[in-house]
Design a protein around this motif. Structure first.
Motif, mmCIF file in Angstrom:
data_model
loop_
_atom_site.group_PDB
_atom_site.id
_atom_site.type_symbol
_atom_site.label_atom_id
_atom_site.label_comp_id
_atom_site.label_asym_id
_atom_site.label_seq_id
_atom_site.Cartn_x
_atom_site.Cartn_y
_atom_site.Cartn_z
ATOM 1 N N PRO A 72 24.784 -5.568 -7.636
ATOM 2 C CA PRO A 72 25.081 -4.466 -8.558
ATOM 3 C C PRO A 72 26.182 -3.548 -8.022
ATOM 4 C CG PRO A 72 22.707 -4.699 -8.209
ATOM 5 C CD PRO A 72 23.379 -5.554 -7.190
ATOM 6 N N GLN A 73 27.055 -3.129 -8.929
ATOM 7 C CA GLN A 73 28.084 -2.147 -8.603
ATOM 8 C C GLN A 73 27.696 -0.760 -9.111
ATOM 9 O OE1 GLN A 73 30.934 -3.357 -6.780
ATOM 10 N NE2 GLN A 73 29.452 -5.035 -6.715
ATOM 11 N N ARG A 74 26.911 -0.743 -10.179
ATOM 12 C CA ARG A 74 26.427 0.519 -10.758
ATOM 13 C C ARG A 74 24.989 0.311 -11.208
ATOM 14 N NH1 ARG A 74 29.771 3.272 -15.547
ATOM 15 N NH2 ARG A 74 31.395 2.851 -13.983
ATOM 16 N N VAL A 75 24.125 1.216 -10.825
ATOM 17 C CA VAL A 75 22.697 1.096 -11.137
ATOM 18 C C VAL A 75 22.294 2.181 -12.127
ATOM 19 C CG1 VAL A 75 20.354 1.190 -10.196
ATOM 20 C CG2 VAL A 75 22.177 0.091 -8.886
ATOM 21 N N GLY A 76 21.606 1.780 -13.185
ATOM 22 C CA GLY A 76 21.062 2.712 -14.161
ATOM 23 C C GLY A 76 19.587 2.954 -13.897
ATOM 24 N N VAL A 77 19.175 4.226 -13.962
ATOM 25 C CA VAL A 77 17.776 4.606 -13.729
ATOM 26 C C VAL A 77 17.244 5.237 -15.004
ATOM 27 C CG1 VAL A 77 16.185 5.919 -12.293
ATOM 28 C CG2 VAL A 77 18.323 5.047 -11.303
ATOM 29 N N PHE A 78 16.152 4.677 -15.536
ATOM 30 C CA PHE A 78 15.549 5.180 -16.777
ATOM 31 C C PHE A 78 14.096 5.561 -16.533
ATOM 32 C CE2 PHE A 78 12.945 4.311 -20.562
ATOM 33 C CZ PHE A 78 13.515 5.209 -21.450
ATOM 34 N N VAL A 79 13.704 6.700 -17.084
ATOM 35 C CA VAL A 79 12.324 7.172 -16.938
ATOM 36 C C VAL A 79 11.776 7.550 -18.310
ATOM 37 C CG1 VAL A 79 10.805 8.916 -15.934
ATOM 38 C CG2 VAL A 79 12.739 8.023 -14.600
ATOM 39 N N ASP A 80 10.595 7.047 -18.614
ATOM 40 C CA ASP A 80 9.828 7.490 -19.782
ATOM 41 C C ASP A 80 8.575 8.162 -19.229
ATOM 42 O OD1 ASP A 80 8.123 7.763 -22.010
ATOM 43 O OD2 ASP A 80 9.077 6.056 -23.011
ATOM 44 N N TYR A 81 8.570 9.491 -19.262
ATOM 45 C CA TYR A 81 7.514 10.265 -18.602
ATOM 46 C C TYR A 81 6.147 9.955 -19.199
ATOM 47 C CZ TYR A 81 5.553 14.288 -16.096
ATOM 48 O OH TYR A 81 4.832 15.090 -15.246
ATOM 49 N N GLU A 82 6.051 9.990 -20.524
ATOM 50 C CA GLU A 82 4.748 9.770 -21.173
ATOM 51 C C GLU A 82 4.246 8.337 -21.003
ATOM 52 O OE1 GLU A 82 6.019 13.559 -22.331
ATOM 53 O OE2 GLU A 82 7.121 11.670 -22.525
ATOM 54 N N GLU A 83 5.155 7.376 -20.987
ATOM 55 C CA GLU A 83 4.767 5.981 -20.840
ATOM 56 C C GLU A 83 4.498 5.594 -19.388
ATOM 57 O OE1 GLU A 83 4.158 3.559 -23.019
ATOM 58 O OE2 GLU A 83 4.437 4.923 -24.709
ATOM 59 N N GLY A 84 4.862 6.463 -18.442
ATOM 60 C CA GLY A 84 4.675 6.144 -17.027
ATOM 61 C C GLY A 84 5.566 4.994 -16.583
ATOM 62 N N LEU A 85 6.837 5.019 -17.024
ATOM 63 C CA LEU A 85 7.766 3.921 -16.775
ATOM 64 C C LEU A 85 8.994 4.407 -16.012
ATOM 65 C CD1 LEU A 85 8.841 0.998 -17.374
ATOM 66 C CD2 LEU A 85 9.818 1.952 -19.483
ATOM 67 N N VAL A 86 9.349 3.667 -14.955
ATOM 68 C CA VAL A 86 10.611 3.886 -14.236
ATOM 69 C C VAL A 86 11.291 2.533 -14.104
ATOM 70 C CG1 VAL A 86 11.748 4.747 -12.159
ATOM 71 C CG2 VAL A 86 9.613 5.804 -12.928
ATOM 72 N N SER A 87 12.466 2.380 -14.732
ATOM 73 C CA SER A 87 13.166 1.092 -14.747
ATOM 74 C C SER A 87 14.554 1.226 -14.143
ATOM 75 C CB SER A 87 13.283 0.555 -16.181
ATOM 76 O OG SER A 87 12.018 0.195 -16.693
ATOM 77 N N TYR B 204 14.277 -3.929 -11.714
ATOM 78 C CA TYR B 204 12.844 -3.774 -11.423
ATOM 79 C C TYR B 204 12.299 -2.623 -12.274
ATOM 80 C CZ TYR B 204 8.463 -3.493 -8.819
ATOM 81 O OH TYR B 204 7.125 -3.498 -8.475
ATOM 82 N N SER B 205 10.995 -2.678 -12.557
ATOM 83 C CA SER B 205 10.328 -1.593 -13.292
ATOM 84 C C SER B 205 8.989 -1.257 -12.656
ATOM 85 C CB SER B 205 10.100 -1.987 -14.761
ATOM 86 O OG SER B 205 11.303 -1.974 -15.483
ATOM 87 N N PHE B 206 8.733 0.045 -12.512
ATOM 88 C CA PHE B 206 7.398 0.548 -12.190
ATOM 89 C C PHE B 206 6.733 0.871 -13.527
ATOM 90 C CE2 PHE B 206 10.007 1.576 -8.514
ATOM 91 C CZ PHE B 206 9.198 1.256 -7.436
ATOM 92 N N THR B 207 5.615 0.233 -13.822
ATOM 93 C CA THR B 207 4.939 0.439 -15.104
ATOM 94 C C THR B 207 3.534 0.998 -14.873
ATOM 95 O OG1 THR B 207 4.123 -1.840 -15.086
ATOM 96 C CG2 THR B 207 6.227 -1.439 -16.175
ATOM 97 N N GLY B 208 2.991 1.601 -15.935
ATOM 98 C CA GLY B 208 1.621 2.110 -15.873
ATOM 99 C C GLY B 208 1.419 3.232 -14.880
ATOM 100 N N GLN B 209 2.483 3.999 -14.607
ATOM 101 C CA GLN B 209 2.377 5.111 -13.672
ATOM 102 C C GLN B 209 1.797 6.346 -14.367
ATOM 103 O OE1 GLN B 209 3.332 4.383 -10.326
ATOM 104 N NE2 GLN B 209 3.352 2.391 -11.348
#
Length: 344
Positions: free
Chosen positions: A280-295, A306-311
């Motif tokens: 990767p040359q550029r990494v995108g970070v996405f968070v859905d607070y209510e869904e407990g998701l970090v991708s 990678y994704s952290f789910t069910g947080q």
């Protein structure tokens, strides 16, 4: 009169509530229509990809069939040539069998019976079925294409929640050097004399973003080009800033990183090795607070990392950055928070 005034206010409140509901309904309807159009466009694109893959596969099969037919014609021509030569030899042998000139017999027989440089036809066979390998390659390529298109669509949706992130100098370890605009961070050679405030990391070479998020969705991108070590993600605002730190969701960190130039890790506690096809040359970070998701996404190749789910988030979240050790100048390139290109 007071009661009447209260009742009138209640009427106005309810009228306003009705208007709000109608407005929300209109907004939802517009969004639904927009999403429907986007889904139709996506599936139309996917259908085109499938049709294109089918056309390419059929064309390849036709080319293979033509190549096989040409090979068969050449083999038949070669066999017929050998048959002709063998018939001529057989005729000569037949004539030789009736000769009484023993000297001529010995001289001619040796040449007629010498082995010829011909193919070993017992080892040659012709395929009668189409190779399954061709189909497998075509389907694998189609799968990769569809996955890329789906991830690109997913990434575009997430980019709609882009936020302006800047680095918080009050949290930066003294060895870190931040740019004046708060968009770049790199490891310095010496420790700066900075106030040892409670927010500052004193052992681990980290820095957080100024922004805090306690609801909704947010997205940001970071350039990691020409680096062989880095960590990115989000962290709880209430994390411990002093002493050694172990990256894991249980400790309030949702991060991925690079080690030794090509080893990618998700710090999921215990760490998880992540296999990537390209660097990767550029990494995108996405968070859905209510869904407990970090991708995490590779922006350039439109691929999922990678994704952290069910947080379960019960605290404000902050963007997290670690540029890694300098490594004798090999890792001196800064992490750069970049603007999100929605039209890419």
């Amino acid at each position: 009169m007071k009661t009447q005034k209260d009742v009138q206010q209640m009427i106005q409140d309810r009228i306003k509530k009705i208007q709000d509901i109608k407005h929300s309904s209109e907004v939802r309807k517009r969004n639904t229509e927009k999403e429907k159009a986007a889904r139709v466009e996506l599936f139309t694109d996917l259908i085109r990809s499938i049709e294109r893959c089918q056309t390419e596969l059929l064309e390849m099969m036709e080319e293979q069939q033509k190549a096989a037919e040409k090979q068969e014609e050449e083999l038949i021509e070669e066999l017929e040539q050998e048959i002709t030569e063998l018939k001529m030899r057989n005729t000569e042998l037949e004539e030789l069998s009736h000769t009484e000139d023993h000297l001529h017999l010995l001289q001619t027989y040796s040449s007629l019976c010498s082995p010829r440089n011909t193919r070993n036809w017992s080892e040659i066979s012709m395929k009668t079925d189409e190779s399954l390998e061709t189909l497998r390659k075509a389907l694998t390529q189609l799968q990769d294409t569809l996955q890329e298109k789906l991830t690109l669509t997913e990434l575009k949706r997430m980019q709609q929640y882009a936020v302006d992130v800047t680095l918080d100098p009050d949290t930066a370890h003294p060895n870190l050097i931040l740019s004046d605009d708060g968009k770049q961070v790199r490891r310095g050679d010496i420790s700066q004399k900075l106030p040892d405030n409670p927010e500052r990391f004193d052992t681990c070479i980290l820095v957080l973003g100024k922004e805090r998020f306690s609801s909704g969705r947010f997205y940001f991108e970071v350039q990691v080009k020409e680096k062989n070590v880095w960590d990115l993600g989000v962290a709880r605002e209430s994390i411990i800033r002093k002493g050694l730190i172990t990256l894991s969701p249980s400790n309030g960190y949702w991060t991925v990183g690079l080690r030794n130039e090509n080893t990618y890790i998700a710090f999921a506690g215990p760490p998880v090795s992540v296999s990537l096809r390209v660097k990767p040359q550029r990494v995108g970070v996405f968070v859905d607070y209510e869904e407990g998701l970090v991708s995490f996404y590779d922006v350039e190749s439109s691929s999922h990392i990678y994704s952290f789910t069910g947080q379960s988030f019960n605290d404000k979240l902050c963007p997290y950055f670690c540029p890694g050790l300098n490594d004798g100048g090999k890792n001196s390139t800064p992490l750069i928070i970049t603007p999100v290109n929605h039209n890419k």
